[in-house]
Design a protein around this motif. Structure first.
Motif, PDB file in Angstrom:
ATOM      1  N   TRP A  77      27.568 -18.149 -45.998  1.00 15.92           N
ATOM      2  CA  TRP A  77      27.567 -17.077 -44.990  1.00 15.92           C
ATOM      3  C   TRP A  77      27.338 -15.730 -45.668  1.00 15.92           C
ATOM      4  CZ3 TRP A  77      29.691 -12.461 -43.773  1.00 15.92           C
ATOM      5  CH2 TRP A  77      29.617 -12.029 -42.442  1.00 15.92           C
ATOM      6  N   CYS A  78      28.045 -15.462 -46.734  1.00 17.87           N
ATOM      7  CA  CYS A  78      27.918 -14.173 -47.419  1.00 17.87           C
ATOM      8  C   CYS A  78      26.515 -13.974 -47.980  1.00 17.87           C
ATOM      9  CB  CYS A  78      28.963 -14.060 -48.533  1.00 17.87           C
ATOM     10  SG  CYS A  78      30.660 -13.897 -47.948  1.00 17.87           S
ATOM     11  N   CYS A  79      25.913 -15.037 -48.500  1.00 16.02           N
ATOM     12  CA  CYS A  79      24.541 -14.920 -49.010  1.00 16.02           C
ATOM     13  C   CYS A  79      23.580 -14.576 -47.874  1.00 16.02           C
ATOM     14  CB  CYS A  79      24.115 -16.219 -49.682  1.00 16.02           C
ATOM     15  SG  CYS A  79      24.936 -16.545 -51.269  1.00 16.02           S
ATOM     16  N   TYR A 192      25.487  -8.260 -37.040  1.00 17.78           N
ATOM     17  CA  TYR A 192      26.206  -8.905 -35.943  1.00 17.78           C
ATOM     18  C   TYR A 192      25.440 -10.121 -35.440  1.00 17.78           C
ATOM     19  CZ  TYR A 192      28.181 -10.252 -31.597  1.00 17.78           C
ATOM     20  OH  TYR A 192      28.730 -11.031 -30.608  1.00 17.78           O
ATOM     21  N   ARG A 193      24.132  -9.976 -35.265  1.00 18.50           N
ATOM     22  CA  ARG A 193      23.345 -11.106 -34.765  1.00 18.50           C
ATOM     23  C   ARG A 193      23.410 -12.282 -35.718  1.00 18.50           C
ATOM     24  NH1 ARG A 193      23.166 -13.088 -30.754  1.00 18.50           N
ATOM     25  NH2 ARG A 193      22.528 -11.200 -29.668  1.00 18.50           N
ATOM     26  N   PHE A 194      23.405 -12.023 -37.024  1.00 11.96           N
ATOM     27  CA  PHE A 194      23.555 -13.112 -37.994  1.00 11.96           C
ATOM     28  C   PHE A 194      24.914 -13.775 -37.846  1.00 11.96           C
ATOM     29  CE2 PHE A 194      25.241 -14.645 -42.030  1.00 11.96           C
ATOM     30  CZ  PHE A 194      24.286 -15.596 -42.365  1.00 11.96           C
ATOM     31  N   ALA A 195      25.974 -12.977 -37.752  1.00 13.25           N
ATOM     32  CA  ALA A 195      27.324 -13.524 -37.639  1.00 13.25           C
ATOM     33  C   ALA A 195      27.485 -14.344 -36.366  1.00 13.25           C
ATOM     34  CB  ALA A 195      28.348 -12.388 -37.670  1.00 13.25           C
ATOM     35  N   ASN A 196      26.931 -13.866 -35.270  1.00 15.00           N
ATOM     36  CA  ASN A 196      27.045 -14.584 -34.004  1.00 15.00           C
ATOM     37  C   ASN A 196      26.246 -15.886 -34.029  1.00 15.00           C
ATOM     38  OD1 ASN A 196      25.871 -14.673 -30.814  1.00 15.00           O
ATOM     39  ND2 ASN A 196      28.073 -14.399 -31.101  1.00 15.00           N
ATOM     40  N   THR A 197      25.083 -15.862 -34.654  1.00 21.66           N
ATOM     41  CA  THR A 197      24.276 -17.075 -34.784  1.00 21.66           C
ATOM     42  C   THR A 197      24.986 -18.093 -35.673  1.00 21.66           C
ATOM     43  OG1 THR A 197      22.262 -15.750 -34.548  1.00 21.66           O
ATOM     44  CG2 THR A 197      22.004 -17.971 -35.429  1.00 21.66           C
ATOM     45  N   ALA A 198      25.595 -17.606 -36.753  1.00 22.58           N
ATOM     46  CA  ALA A 198      26.335 -18.509 -37.636  1.00 22.58           C
ATOM     47  C   ALA A 198      27.506 -19.152 -36.906  1.00 22.58           C
ATOM     48  CB  ALA A 198      26.831 -17.740 -38.862  1.00 22.58           C
ATOM     49  N   ASP A 199      28.200 -18.381 -36.092  1.00 22.22           N
ATOM     50  CA  ASP A 199      29.315 -18.946 -35.329  1.00 22.22           C
ATOM     51  C   ASP A 199      28.814 -19.990 -34.328  1.00 22.22           C
ATOM     52  OD1 ASP A 199      32.095 -19.018 -34.299  1.00 22.22           O
ATOM     53  OD2 ASP A 199      31.189 -18.127 -32.520  1.00 22.22           O
ATOM     54  N   LYS A 218      34.740 -22.353 -40.813  1.00 22.41           N
ATOM     55  CA  LYS A 218      35.879 -21.485 -40.476  1.00 22.41           C
ATOM     56  C   LYS A 218      35.604 -20.013 -40.786  1.00 22.41           C
ATOM     57  CE  LYS A 218      39.809 -23.451 -40.825  1.00 22.41           C
ATOM     58  NZ  LYS A 218      40.213 -23.482 -39.378  1.00 22.41           N
ATOM     59  N   TRP A 219      34.973 -19.721 -41.914  1.00 23.00           N
ATOM     60  CA  TRP A 219      34.654 -18.332 -42.267  1.00 23.00           C
ATOM     61  C   TRP A 219      33.717 -17.723 -41.221  1.00 23.00           C
ATOM     62  CZ3 TRP A 219      35.910 -15.084 -46.536  1.00 23.00           C
ATOM     63  CH2 TRP A 219      35.166 -13.911 -46.613  1.00 23.00           C
ATOM     64  N   ALA A 220      32.692 -18.472 -40.839  1.00 23.15           N
ATOM     65  CA  ALA A 220      31.732 -17.969 -39.847  1.00 23.15           C
ATOM     66  C   ALA A 220      32.422 -17.679 -38.523  1.00 23.15           C
ATOM     67  CB  ALA A 220      30.603 -18.987 -39.644  1.00 23.15           C
ATOM     68  N   ALA A 221      33.329 -18.567 -38.112  1.00 23.39           N
ATOM     69  CA  ALA A 221      34.031 -18.378 -36.844  1.00 23.39           C
ATOM     70  C   ALA A 221      34.921 -17.138 -36.889  1.00 23.39           C
ATOM     71  CB  ALA A 221      34.865 -19.614 -36.516  1.00 23.39           C
ATOM     72  N   ARG A 222      35.613 -16.943 -37.988  1.00 23.29           N
ATOM     73  CA  ARG A 222      36.522 -15.785 -38.092  1.00 23.29           C
ATOM     74  C   ARG A 222      35.742 -14.484 -38.220  1.00 23.29           C
ATOM     75  NH1 ARG A 222      38.747 -18.971 -36.125  1.00 23.29           N
ATOM     76  NH2 ARG A 222      40.634 -20.131 -36.682  1.00 23.29           N
ATOM     77  N   ALA A 223      34.617 -14.515 -38.918  1.00 23.28           N
ATOM     78  CA  ALA A 223      33.800 -13.299 -39.041  1.00 23.28           C
ATOM     79  C   ALA A 223      33.285 -12.864 -37.672  1.00 23.28           C
ATOM     80  CB  ALA A 223      32.632 -13.550 -39.999  1.00 23.28           C
ATOM     81  N   ASP A 224      32.840 -13.825 -36.874  1.00 26.91           N
ATOM     82  CA  ASP A 224      32.376 -13.497 -35.527  1.00 26.91           C
ATOM     83  C   ASP A 224      33.527 -12.980 -34.668  1.00 26.91           C
ATOM     84  OD1 ASP A 224      30.192 -13.710 -33.405  1.00 26.91           O
ATOM     85  OD2 ASP A 224      31.802 -14.892 -32.511  1.00 26.91           O
ATOM     86  N   ASP A 225      34.719 -13.555 -34.825  1.00 25.12           N
ATOM     87  CA  ASP A 225      35.885 -13.071 -34.080  1.00 25.12           C
ATOM     88  C   ASP A 225      36.143 -11.594 -34.370  1.00 25.12           C
ATOM     89  OD1 ASP A 225      36.312 -15.541 -32.951  1.00 25.12           O
ATOM     90  OD2 ASP A 225      37.910 -16.124 -34.339  1.00 25.12           O
ATOM     91  N   VAL A 226      36.068 -11.230 -35.636  1.00 22.97           N
ATOM     92  CA  VAL A 226      36.337  -9.843 -36.030  1.00 22.97           C
ATOM     93  C   VAL A 226      35.281  -8.898 -35.463  1.00 22.97           C
ATOM     94  CG1 VAL A 226      36.448  -8.258 -37.987  1.00 22.97           C
ATOM     95  CG2 VAL A 226      37.635 -10.468 -38.096  1.00 22.97           C
ATOM     96  N   LEU A 227      34.013  -9.259 -35.626  1.00 23.59           N
ATOM     97  CA  LEU A 227      32.928  -8.380 -35.192  1.00 23.59           C
ATOM     98  C   LEU A 227      32.809  -8.302 -33.668  1.00 23.59           C
ATOM     99  CD1 LEU A 227      30.184  -9.325 -37.815  1.00 23.59           C
ATOM    100  CD2 LEU A 227      31.615  -7.282 -37.779  1.00 23.59           C
ATOM    101  N   SER A 228      33.303  -9.317 -32.972  1.00 24.38           N
ATOM    102  CA  SER A 228      33.201  -9.336 -31.509  1.00 24.38           C
ATOM    103  C   SER A 228      34.437  -8.788 -30.817  1.00 24.38           C
ATOM    104  CB  SER A 228      32.955 -10.778 -31.021  1.00 24.38           C
ATOM    105  OG  SER A 228      31.720 -11.263 -31.468  1.00 24.38           O
TER     106      SER A 228
END
Length: 329
Positions: A77-79, A192-199, A218-228
């Motif tokens: 995800w970070c990459c 944001y669009r990357f994070a939402n797509t990853a989730d 799990k990381w992708a899901a939590r990152a989207d939670d934070v940004l959303s």
């Protein structure tokens, strides 16, 4: 010097951002989505599909190396986020080299793929059109929008699911990208669009498409939670403002009924304003005293969402308007 030249030279970065919002929404309304081969979100999805096969273990193997799966998912995800952010920063810098009006025009074109209001509106509308032909057709059309099993849904439940999808994706596809664009420009919207797509692709518990995503996603899901988190509540407010006092009173309690910390807010607001019951069998029920969703309710939901889009666009532009106002002095 002509007035148009004076105006072009007077445009500030924030003014260009404000104009870019209008341009992006206009492009979305007139032309919709860009071709698949040029769509950046499709490119994000391709990367996530490839990286997911590396990060997530095979499903059904009961892999106990949870820490390894989590670390690989977080690293992938970070990459992807680093590449997305880096490319969008480079594009934003290149846009700044353009003269006046060119900046707003190109920035609007780059922002457009981060938004998908016309596509969301049309896809939800098509669910009702398909139901008009037959229940199986309606189910088949809904299956394009949701990951749940639609085989046993009746017509009312198909409409419920379509309304839920509309409310949830109103945030994901419009409000949140515009929020992050207003906060951090093109890099904010792209990240944001990357994070939402990853989730959407990784944020599952258990097996999906032959992979176990419980820890890898799990990381992708939590990152989207934070940004959303903030945009989801803005979306709920924009919807609840179109209802009565009961919507405001019941919204916080109803929003907490869903497992997600964010999606429940716009969905609960939509359910309360429409006066309908929305739910996922065995998981949650929103506004349980509400009526069964009808064709009229689905049409009203689209109207509520359309007004919310206009409102969030106006808010984003107003936040950026000082620079635009100076351009016309």
């Amino acid at each position: 010097m002509t007035m148009s030249t004076d105006l072009a030279q007077a445009l500030t970065p924030s003014a260009n951002w404000a104009l870019a919002v209008l341009i992006a929404l206009l492009i979305d309304r007139v032309w919709g989505e860009p071709p698949v081969r040029w769509h950046p979100v499709v490119g994000m999805g391709a990367f996530l599909g490839w990286a997911g096969r590396w990060a997530a273990p095979q499903g059904g193997q009961h892999d106990t190396r949870h820490g390894v799966a989590f670390a690989k998912g977080a690293l992938a995800w970070c990459c992807g986020a680093l590449v997305t952010g880096g490319l969008s920063v480079a594009l934003a810098w290149a846009v700044c080299l353009l003269p006046g009006w060119g900046q707003a025009l190109v920035l609007g074109c780059l922002l457009k793929p981060m938004l998908a209001w016309r596509m969301l509106h049309d896809e939800v509308s098509e669910v009702e059109s398909a139901l008009g032909r037959s229940l199986p057709a309606g189910r088949l059309r809904l299956a394009r929008l949701v990951s749940r099993d639609v085989a046993a849904l009746d017509a009312g439940q198909v409409r419920e699911s379509a309304i839920e999808t509309l409310a949830e994706n109103l945030n994901d596809s419009v409000v949140a990208p515009l929020f992050w664009f207003a906060v951090a420009g093109l890099p904010g919207a792209a990240l944001y669009r990357f994070a939402n797509t990853a989730d959407a692709m990784w944020g599952y518990r258990g097996d999906r498409q032959g992979r176990d995503w419980t820890w890898a996603g799990k990381w992708a899901a939590r990152a989207d939670d934070v940004l959303s988190w903030v945009p989801a509540r803005i979306t709920a407010v924009l919807l609840a403002l179109q209802g009565g006092a009961d919507a405001w009173k019941l919204l916080p309690e109803q929003a907490r009924q869903t497992p997600s910390p964010n999606s429940g807010w716009p969905m609960a607001a939509m359910a309360l304003v429409l006066g309908v019951r929305l739910g996922k069998p065995g998981v949650y029920v929103l506004n349980p005293a509400g009526r069964l969703a009808t064709s009229a309710h689905l049409g009203q939901a689209l109207q509520l969402a359309s007004r919310a889009v206009l409102a969030v666009a106006a808010i984003a532009i107003l936040c950026l308007l000082p620079g635009l106002g100076r351009a016309f002095e």
